[in-house]
Structure formats: structure tokens, C-alpha cells
Motif scaffolding. Structure first.
Motif, mmCIF file in Angstrom:
data_model
loop_
_atom_site.group_PDB
_atom_site.id
_atom_site.type_symbol
_atom_site.label_atom_id
_atom_site.label_comp_id
_atom_site.label_asym_id
_atom_site.label_seq_id
_atom_site.Cartn_x
_atom_site.Cartn_y
_atom_site.Cartn_z
ATOM 1 N N GLY A 582 0.819 -1.211 0.000
ATOM 2 C CA GLY A 582 0.000 0.000 0.000
ATOM 3 C C GLY A 582 0.841 1.243 0.000
ATOM 4 N N PRO A 583 1.532 1.558 -1.100
ATOM 5 C CA PRO A 583 2.450 2.702 -1.112
ATOM 6 C C PRO A 583 1.717 4.010 -1.361
ATOM 7 C CG PRO A 583 2.513 1.629 -3.232
ATOM 8 C CD PRO A 583 1.549 0.854 -2.397
ATOM 9 N N PRO A 584 2.324 5.141 -1.042
ATOM 10 C CA PRO A 584 1.757 6.441 -1.421
ATOM 11 C C PRO A 584 1.951 6.715 -2.898
ATOM 12 C CG PRO A 584 3.834 6.745 -0.279
ATOM 13 C CD PRO A 584 3.528 5.273 -0.213
ATOM 14 N N ALA A 585 1.470 7.846 -3.333
ATOM 15 C CA ALA A 585 1.511 8.141 -4.761
ATOM 16 C C ALA A 585 2.915 8.407 -5.268
ATOM 17 C CB ALA A 585 0.621 9.347 -5.072
ATOM 18 N N GLY A 586 3.878 8.750 -4.413
ATOM 19 C CA GLY A 586 5.227 9.092 -4.869
ATOM 20 C C GLY A 586 6.127 7.909 -5.073
ATOM 21 N N ALA A 587 5.688 6.670 -4.804
ATOM 22 C CA ALA A 587 6.554 5.507 -4.943
ATOM 23 C C ALA A 587 6.692 5.104 -6.401
ATOM 24 C CB ALA A 587 6.003 4.348 -4.139
ATOM 25 N N ARG A 588 7.838 4.473 -6.732
ATOM 26 C CA ARG A 588 8.105 4.061 -8.109
ATOM 27 C C ARG A 588 8.211 2.553 -8.273
ATOM 28 N NH1 ARG A 588 10.983 8.440 -6.903
ATOM 29 N NH2 ARG A 588 10.690 10.314 -8.129
ATOM 30 N N GLU A 607 2.801 7.387 13.622
ATOM 31 C CA GLU A 607 1.994 8.433 12.990
ATOM 32 C C GLU A 607 0.609 7.881 12.687
ATOM 33 O OE1 GLU A 607 4.066 9.670 9.567
ATOM 34 O OE2 GLU A 607 5.672 10.712 10.652
ATOM 35 N N ASP A 608 -0.395 8.755 12.820
ATOM 36 C CA ASP A 608 -1.796 8.381 12.565
ATOM 37 C C ASP A 608 -2.303 9.201 11.389
ATOM 38 O OD1 ASP A 608 -4.367 7.386 12.710
ATOM 39 O OD2 ASP A 608 -4.990 8.855 14.209
ATOM 40 N N PHE A 609 -2.520 8.512 10.260
ATOM 41 C CA PHE A 609 -3.005 9.196 9.052
ATOM 42 C C PHE A 609 -4.524 9.094 8.895
ATOM 43 C CE2 PHE A 609 1.360 7.813 8.015
ATOM 44 C CZ PHE A 609 1.935 9.054 7.778
ATOM 45 N N SER A 610 -5.180 8.447 9.856
ATOM 46 C CA SER A 610 -6.635 8.324 9.740
ATOM 47 C C SER A 610 -7.336 9.670 9.889
ATOM 48 C CB SER A 610 -7.162 7.338 10.782
ATOM 49 O OG SER A 610 -6.860 7.794 12.096
ATOM 50 N N GLN A 637 -2.757 9.842 -1.550
ATOM 51 C CA GLN A 637 -3.030 8.997 -0.403
ATOM 52 C C GLN A 637 -3.043 9.852 0.861
ATOM 53 O OE1 GLN A 637 -3.826 5.846 -0.928
ATOM 54 N NE2 GLN A 637 -3.387 6.019 -3.123
ATOM 55 N N GLU A 638 -3.317 9.202 1.994
ATOM 56 C CA GLU A 638 -3.381 9.946 3.256
ATOM 57 C C GLU A 638 -2.043 10.589 3.599
ATOM 58 O OE1 GLU A 638 -4.603 7.007 2.777
ATOM 59 O OE2 GLU A 638 -6.737 7.060 3.324
ATOM 60 N N GLN A 639 -0.922 9.928 3.242
ATOM 61 C CA GLN A 639 0.387 10.500 3.518
ATOM 62 C C GLN A 639 0.613 11.786 2.734
ATOM 63 O OE1 GLN A 639 -0.379 7.460 2.783
ATOM 64 N NE2 GLN A 639 0.807 5.926 3.922
ATOM 65 N N ASP A 640 0.138 11.815 1.471
ATOM 66 C CA ASP A 640 0.295 13.026 0.657
ATOM 67 C C ASP A 640 -0.564 14.160 1.197
ATOM 68 O OD1 ASP A 640 1.938 11.522 -1.121
ATOM 69 O OD2 ASP A 640 0.105 10.679 -1.992
#
Length: 761
Positions: A582-588, A607-610, A637-640
Motif C-alpha cells: 500500500g504505497p503512497p503516490a510518490g513511490a516508483r 503516525e496516525d493518518f486516519s 493517499q493519506e500521507q500526501d
């Protein structure tokens, strides 16, 4: 004729009252009697004219075609030579019975038509009868189209013969073919054959067409001839209604509505006088009234009173209009205040619901996000306690306090772990139950009428039997006989297939039955029963034993599908499917799986991204409602969103500096452009509606505020341009508007490693 002959003829006729004439009309089969006493007529429908598909529906009163009688009379005067000679014109004028079947209604209309006329004349006749344009009618005979120039004679119709045609409409929706009178009103055929007794003493067959009167006529009786017995009806029944003479002037209204006004002055003669008491005449004055003159009103006084009345009426009317306007404004104000109160209550309830949900997740965690929230709260508490110890204690006291803090943190982590194990066990039971229910569910689909149709196949019936057996195996043990019955059923079920799994299950079943017969306690059999349940669940998940399980397994059974869908996790050093990452959008590329990332987060960062999932879902829903497609918000994603909210916008509203994450929303900066990290602004929910009404942000906001927002957009552009998908979107945007801004390209290295802080894709 002399008076004596007239009287004798009157004596020979006896009048009929309407009742007797009506009785005679009912028993009479002919619609009209020949007025000549020496000529007898017999009117009977032709057998060719009867419609076999109809039940002779009732119709209105019919009238005999006078032209047909005249034609019959004229035919009696012909000589024998003329009757047997070649008469092409007379043959063309002969009539025939034409039956037309209306397609697709199936109604049959019968008419007497001259065989020398063309099909075009026939179409015009039926166009006037059916109220349909003639160019829309198509006539066919035995499935073939008939040309308009052909006549009935060319189609092979003989004089006094019959033919059946079919007629259809080229526009059945706009101009359907329906008879003007319903079939229920037909009581007689349209064409009848009358046998006329001519002067030469011969009988001649005459085809007579029945005319339908436009209105219902009253039956007024008639008379019967005493000598011949012939019955004669009233003339009003046998003749069309009398028409009023045409005056040559178009009259659109009654004569009483056009009245001529005429003024004429009259003067009483001198001899006229009123009656009053005098000599020889007494007039009573008992009912007399005394009339006294009132005050004289001048024209100015009258007009002044009228003016005051008009002003008073206008004042009342304007007062009424003002009251209505004020009432309308008051209602709008009340609606506005009620809407504002409702919105505030809704937002307050929504925020309270979010807080209640967060507290419920703290108290009873069930999902991975709930435990991430607990670890985040634990890390925040540890940081606060550590800051308090560092600020208040020194030396050995500080070390002892830190050791005590570490011991408390360890105990809390262990407590969270115990809750997590219990939740995983509960979730495992729910997942297994859901898996079995999905396998046993019948196939469903929606029919054309909207009803839901269900169907059981052999695979679903097999899956339902296995589900029921699995529930019986895991059910709390009752009596020994019931348990042995369940074990025997399970043994016979798995013995149908011979493999290592079924042999192990049969061995365990025999062992449990033997131990139960020896009287071993149930507490000592729990481990053995769990092994049997686990092996039976594995048996159910095997597609060769349960075909329905193949559609629900996460790992495909075909090696060709596993070849392109397996990635290596650098954390746990295992090969997993793409769904486990489940990577964020910046992963390659694929890096660590979800389990490794979650374990690292719980151990170090916590960290809580919810908290940012609500902002992201609200953003996607708004963009879907405005433009119909999400675009970049679907890639984030939530991280972004966490980076965009915390780092770029400082986790506070750009206008009011509100820092409550439950009340913050990401909206467009310029509403005419699509949403992107460089075209957004972080505002509270109360400020969002006002901002979206702004047409030009440069005119609505100050220059300093606009420059600060543009600076944040540049920072967001520089960060999110490293994401491959977003960079591609940005390149397309720059290609559409060249010379706007420079775009930073994605960072790639020769070793294939991506920069720190980005997860695997």
C-alpha cells in the motif's frame, strides 16, 4: 286529384302511433320500404359482406343510398340488347363490394365502390372516413402493393362482385388506422343487396350502400296502407335533416348578440295626465311617502369626496402590499436563520460523531487504523511526559523518572498487543463466516421487470452443505452422541476424496472418537478439535473440493497469474501479491509490504493518518460532484494529504488560522480550474461556501494574501512534481499553456533507489 279520391285514399290509410310503428320497424328486415305499392323490395345482407372475424357490432340507424335506387330504377329501363351488348362504360360504373382490412388493428370496413375507379380514389374515400392523410395510406392485395393508377376492374373484380384489400399507415404512431365509430355500434353491414321488382315483372339485384346519419333521429311514427298493407315511416326518418338557407353572410354569433342601438326622443301628448283625487275620483294616500330634499352637493365637493376615497383605497392597498413584503422578508429571514441553525447543528453533530467514533476506537479497537490511533496517542503521551520530566527534573531523579516512563510505556504496549490479538481472533472468525456465506450464496441477477432472481447451482449447494457442517463441527459440544454423529458425517464427507489432507482429517476424527469413548475430558480435547476445524477449513478453501472458493481466494491458483502479480518485500524478505503493498503516490517500485510499514510505524514514528482520510474523502466527493471526475485527488493517499496540510499549509486555515482537523477542508483556489496541489487552499467549513462564490481571487483578496497563497502553491508544485503520475499531468498542463512555470522532473538514480521519505509503489 279530386277531393273524393283524396278522401278515399285517406280512409284507406290508418294512422300508426309511434309505439306500433316502432314494433313494425323492429320486425321489418329492410331499412327502407319502396313507396310504390306495385314494387316490393327485399333487403338482406350479402353473405360475402359478413365479416367472419366480427360479431356484427351494433351501429346507429342506417339510410339507404338514394343514388343506388335511382341507379336500380335506371337499369330497369334498359333494353335487352343493351344489357347483353358490350358496354365498357356501364361496366366501369357498376359497383362491387370492397372490404378493407385495417392493419394492424384488424378492423374490416365494407363499402360499395365503382369498379372503374382507381385505387387512388379509394384511398381518398377512406382518408376522409379515417381522418388520415391519403399519402400515408398503403393498399396491398395478397401481400403485394397495389399501384394507385390501377382500377378495381384491372384487379379482376367483376360487377357486383367482391374483393378484400389490406390498408396500412406509414406513420402508425402519429396517424393510426382506427374506425371513427366503435365496432360495438355496428348493427348492420355497410353494404346490402336489394332485390327490386321492375316494371317488366323481373327481379334485379341492386347493391345499396348504407349511409350513417351524423346524428340520432327521433322516430315519429308512420302509417299503414289498408289495401296493400305497406308500412310507411315518418318522412323525417327517411330524409336528411332540413338545412337552413344560406344567407351569404358568415355569422359567428347568435342574432341576439348583435343588437342595433337606436336613440329616439318621445313626448307625452297633452291629454296624458296622472291619476289623482278629483271630483268624482278618490285616490287613497295611505301608501304615499313624504320625500324631503337633501343637501345640494356641488361638482367640486363630489370630486373631492371621490379623491379622498381613492386616496384612502390606495393607502389601504399600499399598506396591504407593504405588509406582504414585510411578511415575505420575515419568512426569508426565518428560513435563513433556520437553515443556519440547521447547518450549525449538523456540523456540530458531525464533529461530535467523529469524536465519539474516535473515543469508541480508543476503547474498543478492531481494525488496524484503530491500533495505529492508539500507538499515536501513546507516542504523544510519551513525548509530553518526557518534556515534563526534562523541564522539571535533573540528574538521578530525571533518570529514575525516565525509567518509570519506559516501564509504563512497555506495559501500555503490551496491553495494546493483547487487545490486538483478541481483535485478530474475533476478526478471523468474522472473516471465515463471511467467506463461507459468500461461497454458499445463490447466484443473483435482476430481471427486465426489476425483480431479483436467485438460482442455486451444484457448486452453491455443495458450499452450503460444507458451511453447515463446519458450523456443526465448531459448535459447542453437547452430548457425546451428537458429537459422534457430527464426526461420522464429517468423516464420510471428506473420504469422498483421497489425498494427504483427507487422510490426516480421518485419522484425527478416529482419534477423537476413540478418546471420547475412553471418557477423556472435553477440556483435554480442545486442541484436537481445533486441529480438526483448521484442517476442515483448509479442505473447504481448496477449489478442487469446493469450486465456489476459487472465486474468493486472494491468491490465484493459476501460475500464469502469479507470474506478473508477485513482488518482493524488502522488509520481511517475502514474495507477496501486489494487494499486500500500500504505497503512497510518490513511490516508483515495490518496497515494503503493508505489514512491515505498519510494524515500523508502531515501533518508531507512530503516525496516525486516519485523521486525514476525512479530508481526502471530502475532497474526492466535492470534485466528483463539480466536474464528474476526480483527477489528481484520486492519485493522492493519506500521507500526501498529511504533507500538504501539515507542511505546506501549517495545519491551519489560511483565513481564520483554525487548527481543528475535523473542521478543515481542501478546496479550489480558482474555482474555474481543476483541483491540484498548486490550485487549492485550506479553509474551514464555514469559510468554504463564501470562498466558492468568489469570481476573481485577485479582486476579492489583498495582494499580500494572494502572494502568500501563491508561494505555498510553488512549494506544493516543487514537492508533488516528483510523483510520476502528477508530473505527467503537470507536463500536459504546461504543454497546453507554455511559458507559465518550470516543472521539476522526477528524481531517478542509476541504482533504481528512490529518495528517502518515499514508500514503495
Amino acid at each position: 286529384m279530386s277531393d273524393q279520391s283524396v278522401n278515399e285514399e285517406d280512409e284507406d290509410k290508418e294512422n300508426l302511433d309511434p309505439a306500433e310503428a316502432a314494433e313494425a320497424a323492429e320486425t321489418e328486415e329492410t331499412p327502407e320500404t319502396n313507396p310504390h305499392p306495385d314494387c316490393s323490395t327485399a333487403a338482406e345482407p350479402r353473405e360475402d359482406d359478413r365479416d367472419p372475424g366480427s360479431d356484427a357490432p351494433a351501429r346507429q340507424a342506417a339510410m339507404l343510398d338514394s343514388g343506388g335506387l335511382e341507379e336500380a330504377a335506371s337499369q330497369t329501363d334498359l333494353t335487352d340488347a343493351e344489357q347483353h351488348g358490350d358496354r365498357t362504360d356501364d361496366v366501369g360504373n357498376s359497383t362491387a363490394t370492397v372490404k378493407v382490412r385495417l392493419v394492424p388493428e384488424g378492423h374490416v370496413m365494407t363499402v360499395a365502390f365503382a369498379i372503374g375507379l382507381s385505387i387512388q380514389e379509394l384511398k381518398r374515400h377512406f382518408a376522409s372516413e379515417l381522418k388520415v392523410p391519403a399519402e400515408l395510406l398503403h393498399v396491398s392485395l395478397h401481400g403485394g402493393v397495389v399501384e394507385e393508377q390501377q382500377s378495381l376492374m384491372a384487379l379482376g373484380v367483376q360487377p357486383h362482385g367482391s374483393i378484400q384489400l389490406e390498408m396500412s399507415s406509414s406513420d402508425p404512431t402519429g396517424h393510426p388506422l382506427r374506425p371513427l365509430r366503435p365496432p360495438q355500434q355496428d348493427s348492420m353491414p355497410d353494404v346490402i343487396t336489394v332485390r327490386v321488382h321492375t316494371d317488366q315483372g323481373e327481379f334485379q339485384q341492386v347493391v345499396v350502400e348504407i349511409e350513417r346519419p351524423p346524428q340520432q333521429k327521433l322516430f315519429l311514427g308512420g302509417f299503414r296502407h289498408r289495401l296493400t298493407g305497406a308500412e310507411f315511416h315518418h318522412a323525417a326518418v327517411q330524409t336528411p335533416p332540413r338545412r337552413r338557407p344560406d344567407r351569404g353572410v358568415a355569422v359567428f354569433s347568435r342574432d341576439t348578440q348583435t343588437v342595433e342601438m337606436r336613440s329616439r326622443a318621445q313626448q307625452c301628448p297633452v291629454s296624458t295626465s296622472t291619476q289623482m283625487t278629483g271630483i268624482g275620483c278618490y285616490v287613497s294616500c295611505q301608501d304615499d311617502k313624504l320625500v324631503a330634499p337633501g343637501n345640494y352637493i356641488t361638482a367640486d365637493q363630489y370630486h373631492d369626496r371621490r379623491l379622498r376615497a381613492v386616496i384612502r383605497l390606495q393607502a389601504f392597498a399600499r399598506r396591504w402590499q407593504a405588509r406582504r413584503a414585510v411578511e415575505r422578508l420575515r419568512m426569508e429571514r426565518d428560513r435563513r436563520l433556520a437553515w443556519q441553525e440547521q447547518e450549525q447543528r449538523r456540523r456540530r453533530e458531525e464533529k461530535e460523531e467523529q469524536l465519539r467514533d474516535e473515543r469508541r476506537r480508543w476503547r474498543n479497537p478492531q481494525r488496524g487504523e484503530d491500533f495505529t490511533l492508539l500507538y499515536h496517542a501513546l507516542e504523544r503521551w510519551r513525548c509530553e511526559e518526557e518534556q515534563r520530566i526534562d523541564s522539571s527534573l535533573r540528574g538521578a531523579e530525571r533518570k529514575a523518572a525516565l525509567c518509570s516512563l519506559l516501564e509504563q510505556e512497555t506495559q501500555l504496549i503490551a496491553s495494546i498487543g493483547r487487545h490486538r490479538i483478541a481483535a485478530q481472533h474475533n476478526n478471523r472468525d468474522k472473516a471465515v463466516s463471511s467467506f463461507l456465506d459468500k461461497c454458499a450464496a445463490p447466484k443473483r441477477w435482476t430481471a427486465a421487470d426489476g425483480q431479483l432472481t436467485q438460482m442455486d447451482s451444484q457448486q452453491t449447494v455443495r458450499a452450503r452443505e460444507l458451511r453447515d457442517l463446519y458450523c456443526s463441527v465448531n459448535m459447542a459440544a453437547g452430548s457425546q452422541e451428537q458429537r459422534l454423529d457430527v464426526l461420522m458425517t464429517l468423516k464420510h464427507t471428506v473420504k469422498e476424496q483421497d489425498c494427504q489432507l483427507t487422510r490426516d482429517m480421518v485419522e484425527l476424527i478416529d482419534r477423537e472418537a476413540d478418546l471420547m469413548m475412553r471418557g477423556v475430558k472435553e477440556t483435554n480435547l480442545e486442541g484436537l478439535r481445533k486441529r480438526i476445524s483448521t484442517l476442515f477449513l483448509q479442505y473447504i478453501k481448496t477449489p478442487s473440493f469446493n469450486p465456489q472458493a476459487a472465486n474468493l481466494l486472494k491468491v490465484p491458483q493459476s501460475p500464469s497469474q502469479l507470474k506478473n502479480d508477485i513482488f518482493f518485500c524488502r522488509g520481511c524478505r517475502r514474495y507477496l501479491r501486489s494487494a499486500a503493498f500500500g504505497p503512497p503516490a510518490g513511490a516508483r517500485r515495490a518496497g515494503r509490504c503493508r505489514a512491515c510499514a505498519e510494524l515500523d510505524n508502531n515501533a518508531r514514528r507512530r503516525e496516525d493518518f486516519s485523521r486525514y482520510s476525512g479530508i481526502l474523502s471530502r475532497l474526492r466527493a466535492d470534485e466528483q460532484r463539480v466536474s464528474g471526475e476526480t483527477g489528481i485527488p484520486l492519485l493522492l493517499q493519506e500521507q500526501d494529504v498529511c504533507h500538504l496540510v501539515d507542511v505546506v499549509w501549517g495545519c491551519q486555515s489560511a483565513l481564520s488560522a483554525c487548527s481543528d482537523l475535523h473542521d478543515l477542508v481542501l478546496v479550489r483556489w480558482e474555482r474555474r480550474r481543476d483541483w491540484s496541489p498548486w490550485n487549492c487552499i485550506l479553509l474551514s467549513k464555514d469559510e468554504t461556501s463564501a470562498h466558492l462564490e468568489v469570481e476573481s481571487v485577485h479582486e476579492a483578496y489583498g495582494e499580500t494574501f494572494v502572494r502568500s497563497v501563491e508561494h505555498k502553491h510553488a512549494v506544493a508544485r516543487r514537492h508533488f512534481s516528483q510523483i510520476p503520475a502528477v508530473a505527467e499531468y503537470l507536463r500536459r498542463q504546461e504543454a497546453a499553456a507554455p511559458g507559465d512555470r518550470l516543472v521539476s522532473r522526477p528524481i531517478t538514480t542509476a541504482t533504481g533507489k528512490h529518495p528517502a521519505g518515499t514508500s514503495a509503489h
